[in-house]
Design a protein around this motif. Structure first.
Motif, PDB file in Angstrom:
ATOM      1  N   ILE A   1       6.934  -5.106   4.576  1.00  9.86           N
ATOM      2  CA  ILE A   1       7.604  -3.884   4.150  1.00  9.86           C
ATOM      3  C   ILE A   1       7.969  -3.080   5.390  1.00  9.86           C
ATOM      4  CG2 ILE A   1       5.446  -2.591   3.867  1.00  9.86           C
ATOM      5  CD1 ILE A   1       6.776  -1.173   1.467  1.00  9.86           C
ATOM      6  N   SER A   2       9.139  -2.470   5.341  1.00  5.78           N
ATOM      7  CA  SER A   2       9.572  -1.635   6.463  1.00  5.78           C
ATOM      8  C   SER A   2      10.446  -0.518   5.920  1.00  5.78           C
ATOM      9  CB  SER A   2      10.327  -2.462   7.502  1.00  5.78           C
ATOM     10  OG  SER A   2      11.498  -3.036   6.927  1.00  5.78           O
ATOM     11  N   ARG A   3      10.674   0.493   6.776  1.00  3.45           N
ATOM     12  CA  ARG A   3      11.568   1.571   6.346  1.00  3.45           C
ATOM     13  C   ARG A   3      12.438   2.008   7.502  1.00  3.45           C
ATOM     14  NH1 ARG A   3       8.825   3.604  10.091  1.00  3.45           N
ATOM     15  NH2 ARG A   3       7.821   5.652  10.044  1.00  3.45           N
ATOM     16  N   ASP A   4      13.602   2.479   7.160  1.00  2.00           N
ATOM     17  CA  ASP A   4      14.545   3.021   8.134  1.00  2.00           C
ATOM     18  C   ASP A   4      14.740   4.473   7.731  1.00  2.00           C
ATOM     19  OD1 ASP A   4      16.787   3.865   9.553  1.00  2.00           O
ATOM     20  OD2 ASP A   4      17.692   1.872   9.536  1.00  2.00           O
ATOM     21  N   ASN A   5      14.050   5.362   8.437  1.00  2.00           N
ATOM     22  CA  ASN A   5      14.105   6.769   8.043  1.00  2.00           C
ATOM     23  C   ASN A   5      15.509   7.359   8.232  1.00  2.00           C
ATOM     24  OD1 ASN A   5      11.361   6.188   7.982  1.00  2.00           O
ATOM     25  ND2 ASN A   5      10.785   8.229   8.637  1.00  2.00           N
TER      26      ASN A   5
ATOM     27  N   ALA B   1       3.274  -3.942  -1.992  1.00  2.00           N
ATOM     28  CA  ALA B   1       3.176  -3.428  -0.625  1.00  2.00           C
ATOM     29  C   ALA B   1       3.566  -1.959  -0.620  1.00  2.00           C
ATOM     30  CB  ALA B   1       4.088  -4.218   0.315  1.00  2.00           C
ATOM     31  N   SER B   2       3.078  -1.226   0.385  1.00  2.00           N
ATOM     32  CA  SER B   2       3.451   0.173   0.536  1.00  2.00           C
ATOM     33  C   SER B   2       3.498   0.550   2.009  1.00  2.00           C
ATOM     34  CB  SER B   2       2.493   1.094  -0.216  1.00  2.00           C
ATOM     35  OG  SER B   2       1.191   1.022   0.324  1.00  2.00           O
ATOM     36  N   ILE B   3       4.210   1.638   2.291  1.00  2.00           N
ATOM     37  CA  ILE B   3       4.363   2.120   3.654  1.00  2.00           C
ATOM     38  C   ILE B   3       4.426   3.631   3.627  1.00  2.00           C
ATOM     39  CG2 ILE B   3       6.893   1.906   3.538  1.00  2.00           C
ATOM     40  CD1 ILE B   3       6.763   1.054   6.528  1.00  2.00           C
ATOM     41  N   SER B   4       3.718   4.282   4.545  1.00  2.00           N
ATOM     42  CA  SER B   4       3.781   5.736   4.623  1.00  2.00           C
ATOM     43  C   SER B   4       5.104   6.130   5.277  1.00  2.00           C
ATOM     44  CB  SER B   4       2.593   6.288   5.399  1.00  2.00           C
ATOM     45  OG  SER B   4       2.575   5.802   6.725  1.00  2.00           O
ATOM     46  N   TRP B   5       5.734   7.149   4.743  1.00  2.00           N
ATOM     47  CA  TRP B   5       7.091   7.478   5.160  1.00  2.00           C
ATOM     48  C   TRP B   5       7.157   7.947   6.615  1.00  2.00           C
ATOM     49  CZ3 TRP B   5      11.377   5.929   3.194  1.00  2.00           C
ATOM     50  CH2 TRP B   5      12.587   6.537   3.532  1.00  2.00           C
TER      51      TRP B   5
ATOM     52  N   GLY C   1       4.462   5.162   9.023  1.00  2.00           N
ATOM     53  CA  GLY C   1       4.757   3.744   8.901  1.00  2.00           C
ATOM     54  C   GLY C   1       3.545   2.858   8.681  1.00  2.00           C
ATOM     55  N   ARG C   2       2.440   3.420   8.229  1.00  2.00           N
ATOM     56  CA  ARG C   2       1.259   2.593   7.935  1.00  2.00           C
ATOM     57  C   ARG C   2       1.552   1.740   6.708  1.00  2.00           C
ATOM     58  NH1 ARG C   2      -1.136   7.543   8.768  1.00  2.00           N
ATOM     59  NH2 ARG C   2      -1.404   7.789   6.524  1.00  2.00           N
ATOM     60  N   THR C   3       1.125   0.484   6.769  1.00  2.00           N
ATOM     61  CA  THR C   3       1.433  -0.449   5.694  1.00  2.00           C
ATOM     62  C   THR C   3       0.171  -0.967   4.996  1.00  2.00           C
ATOM     63  OG1 THR C   3       1.483  -2.319   7.239  1.00  2.00           O
ATOM     64  CG2 THR C   3       3.570  -1.206   6.785  1.00  2.00           C
TER      65      THR C   3
ATOM     66  N   MET D   1       6.304   5.084   0.305  1.00  2.37           N
ATOM     67  CA  MET D   1       7.152   4.237  -0.518  1.00  2.37           C
ATOM     68  C   MET D   1       6.465   2.896  -0.724  1.00  2.37           C
ATOM     69  SD  MET D   1       9.845   6.009  -1.184  1.00  2.37           S
ATOM     70  CE  MET D   1      10.886   4.694  -1.823  1.00  2.37           C
ATOM     71  N   GLY D   2       6.851   2.222  -1.781  1.00  2.00           N
ATOM     72  CA  GLY D   2       6.210   0.936  -2.019  1.00  2.00           C
ATOM     73  C   GLY D   2       7.014   0.046  -2.939  1.00  2.00           C
ATOM     74  N   TRP D   3       6.509  -1.155  -3.097  1.00  2.00           N
ATOM     75  CA  TRP D   3       7.079  -2.134  -4.010  1.00  2.00           C
ATOM     76  C   TRP D   3       5.997  -2.626  -4.964  1.00  2.00           C
ATOM     77  CZ3 TRP D   3      12.225  -3.287  -4.173  1.00  2.00           C
ATOM     78  CH2 TRP D   3      13.004  -2.899  -3.086  1.00  2.00           C
ATOM     79  N   PHE D   4       6.375  -2.719  -6.216  1.00  2.00           N
ATOM     80  CA  PHE D   4       5.528  -3.289  -7.247  1.00  2.00           C
ATOM     81  C   PHE D   4       6.330  -4.392  -7.936  1.00  2.00           C
ATOM     82  CE2 PHE D   4       1.962  -0.219  -7.674  1.00  2.00           C
ATOM     83  CZ  PHE D   4       2.397   0.714  -6.761  1.00  2.00           C
TER      84      PHE D   4
END
Length: 123
Positions: A70-74, A49-53, A56-58, A34-37
């Motif tokens: 960037i962060s994610r809450d699976n 920014a991007s992050i692997s689902w 969590g690599r950024t 996932m990412g932001w543009f």
């Protein structure tokens, strides 16, 4: 199919903070990254920014490194972009993106786009 809905944009003074959220629904098990543009008026859409689902690599654009996270809450299927020390040049429409690859860094890596949320930073 995956659907993305952003929220959290708004108007903030330079030096302030905002947190963007991206709610992910649908076939989330198919996600790689996932990412932001963002896209400023009259300019091309650019990577933020991007992050692997799974792992969590950024990855960050140089222009936001050290200021954005960037962060994610699976469990909640949500991706966040914490933006600190905002500058007027950060003003843009911010788009959440689901990538074809785990760590995306370009628009051609994107499979699905959200509708965008406006961030305006006043000087």
């Amino acid at each position: 199919q995956v659907q993305l809905v952003e929220s959290g944009g708004g108007l903030v003074q330079a030096g302030g903070s905002l947190r963007l959220s991206c709610a992910v629904s649908g076939r989330t098990f198919s996600l790689s990254g996932m990412g932001w543009f963002r896209q400023a008026l009259g300019k091309e859409r650019e990577f933020v920014a991007s992050i692997s689902w799974s792992a969590g690599r950024t990855l960050y654009a140089d222009s936001v490194k050290g200021r954005f996270t960037i962060s994610r809450d699976n469990a909640e299927d949500t991706v966040y972009l914490q933006m600190n020390s905002l500058k007027p040049e950060d003003t843009a429409v911010y788009y959440c993106a689901a990538g074809r690859i785990a760590t995306m860094s370009a628009t051609y890596d994107v499979a699905i786009w959200g509708q965008g949320t406006q961030v305006t930073v006043s000087s």
